[in-house]
Design an enzyme around this catalytic site. Structure first.
Site, short mmCIF file in Angstrom:
data_model
loop_
_atom_site.label_atom_id
_atom_site.label_comp_id
_atom_site.label_asym_id
_atom_site.label_seq_id
_atom_site.Cartn_x
_atom_site.Cartn_y
_atom_site.Cartn_z
N GLY A 31 28.57 46.18 23.98
CA GLY A 31 29.34 47.31 24.66
C GLY A 31 29.30 48.64 24.20
O GLY A 31 28.28 49.15 23.20
N GLY A 36 21.02 54.53 26.13
CA GLY A 36 20.07 53.46 25.94
C GLY A 36 20.25 52.30 26.56
O GLY A 36 19.23 51.79 27.37
N HIS A 37 21.58 51.75 26.57
CA HIS A 37 21.97 50.61 27.27
C HIS A 37 21.32 50.89 28.75
O HIS A 37 21.18 49.89 29.61
CB HIS A 37 23.29 50.12 27.18
CG HIS A 37 23.94 49.97 25.92
ND1 HIS A 37 24.69 50.75 25.21
CD2 HIS A 37 23.45 48.83 24.97
CE1 HIS A 37 24.75 49.97 23.92
NE2 HIS A 37 24.20 48.89 23.64
N GLN A 61 27.73 38.41 13.57
CA GLN A 61 26.80 39.12 13.03
C GLN A 61 27.20 40.19 12.09
O GLN A 61 26.35 41.25 11.71
CB GLN A 61 25.91 39.55 14.19
CG GLN A 61 26.34 40.49 15.29
CD GLN A 61 25.51 40.82 16.20
OE1 GLN A 61 25.45 40.17 17.25
NE2 GLN A 61 24.86 42.18 16.25
N GLY A 147 16.46 46.47 23.30
CA GLY A 147 15.84 47.74 22.96
C GLY A 147 15.17 47.68 21.60
O GLY A 147 15.06 46.72 20.93
N LYS A 149 14.96 49.71 19.44
CA LYS A 149 15.54 50.43 18.32
C LYS A 149 15.80 49.34 17.43
O LYS A 149 15.52 49.63 16.08
CB LYS A 149 16.68 51.40 18.64
CG LYS A 149 17.28 52.05 17.60
CD LYS A 149 18.62 52.74 17.73
CE LYS A 149 19.69 51.55 17.67
NZ LYS A 149 20.21 51.61 16.17
N ARG A 187 26.89 53.12 17.26
CA ARG A 187 27.40 53.64 16.01
C ARG A 187 27.45 55.26 15.90
O ARG A 187 28.40 55.73 15.05
CB ARG A 187 26.95 53.07 14.71
CG ARG A 187 26.99 51.70 14.42
CD ARG A 187 26.79 51.16 13.37
NE ARG A 187 27.23 49.79 12.93
CZ ARG A 187 26.38 48.39 13.39
NH1 ARG A 187 25.22 48.70 13.92
NH2 ARG A 187 27.04 47.48 12.93
O1 PAF Z 1 21.69 44.58 19.86
C1 PAF Z 1 22.86 44.36 20.03
O2 PAF Z 1 23.73 44.82 20.75
C2 PAF Z 1 23.29 42.69 19.62
O3 PAF Z 1 22.82 42.47 18.37
C3 PAF Z 1 23.46 41.68 20.55
C4 PAF Z 1 21.68 41.71 20.94
C5 PAF Z 1 24.05 42.04 21.93
C6 PAF Z 1 23.79 40.22 20.14
O4 PAF Z 1 25.05 40.37 19.74
#
Ligand code: PAF
Length: 280
Positions: A31, A36-37, A61, A147, A149, A187
């Site tokens: 989200g 980029g997304h 993570q 991506g 990145k 971020r």
């Molecule tokens: O790159 C990200 O935003 C995250 O690491 C991903 C691939 C969605 C996994 O939670």
């Protein structure tokens, strides 16, 4: 556009989408969608008959002292972006729906997770690999868009998909940058005005290294020197500066054509990463 919260419902919706038209594309995200997304989503929409975007800030993570609580969240604007891009479904599960009580299965890619970001973020890639494997298993897409990145993540997920015989093509997409060169990242929203300026030292360092490569330099120690200088000037705290083999992530002492330079550094409290291929 469907907004789906449970894995069972997502599985049914993905089955229905796939039975109508192929290929089905998946864009996994946490989200706080930025350009980029959007470029990943647009590419997926162009190449696939239907696209699912997942929005899930994956707690597994993030380390205990990392920024899970402060990670930017903006579900409503994210949903609007997906709707505007004519996405078939957004999968936005709760943590409890993704990791049900008793959850106990993890995916590890230990060699590729050991260095670079993995060295200072123990458990990070185990969380990434597990959640991406689950997203792929729930949606069963034919294509997944990620991506460049997060380059280590991209290489590691490619490996996991091969090793687990998951039948999905990984499409790695170029990093999208702000006009001044800063790599787009969720971020970045947490950077103050002064930090935003200092953060530019990362891409500036990468571009300077690329110029050196084009001028004929091949010694990694020389690339590191120019990048270190840029980061120090901006008072950025260096995590790593490396030149890596683009397929194995092996650290190199002499750069080859299309080796990648990768940087992680903290500007204030914000940890940023970026990388560029070194090529003529
Ligand atoms: O790159 C990200 O935003 C995250 O690491 C991903 C691939 C969605 C996994 O939670």
């Amino acid at each position: 556009m469907k907004i789906i919260k449970s894995p069972a419902e997502m599985q049914m919706a993905a089955d229905a989408l796939r039975s109508k038209a192929s290929p089905l594309g998946l864009v996994p995200t946490m989200g706080a969608l930025h350009d980029g997304h959007i470029s990943l989503i647009k590419r997926a929409a162009k190449e696939c008959a239907a696209v699912v975007v997942s929005i899930f800030v994956n707690p597994t993570q993030f380390g205990p002292s990392e920024d899970f609580d402060f990670y930017p969240r903006s579900l409503d604007p994210d949903l609007k972006i997906c709707k505007d891009q004519k996405i078939a479904a957004v999968y936005a599960p709760s943590v409890e729906a993704m990791f049900e009580k008793g959850f106990d299965t993890w995916v590890e890619v230990p060699s590729l997770a050991a260095g670079l970001c993995g060295a200072n973020r123990p458990g990070h890639f185990r969380g990434v690999a597990t959640v991406v494997a689950k997203l792929i298993s729930i949606c069963r897409p034919e294509r997944v868009y990620l991506g460049e990145k997060d380059y280590q993540q991209l290489v590691l997920i490619r490996r996991m998909i091969l090793d687990l015989n998951l039948r999905v093509n990984v499409i790695g997409c170029s990093t999208v940058r702000e006009k001044d060169g800063l790599a787009m990242s969720s971020r970045n929203a947490n950077l103050g005005e002064n930090e935003r300026k200092r953060a530019l030292s990362i891409s500036r360092g990468l571009y300077k290294a690329q110029d050196l490569f084009v001028a004929g330099e091949r010694k990694v120690s020389e690339f590191k020197k120019v990048v270190r200088k840029e980061l120090k000037k901006a008072d950025a705290e260096i995590d790593y500066i490396e030149v890596i083999d683009p397929d194995t992530l092996e650290l190199l002492e002499m750069a080859l054509d299309s080796s990648r330079m990768a940087i992680a550094a903290k500007v204030g409290e914000i940890r940023l990463i970026d990388n560029l291929p070194l090529k003529e």
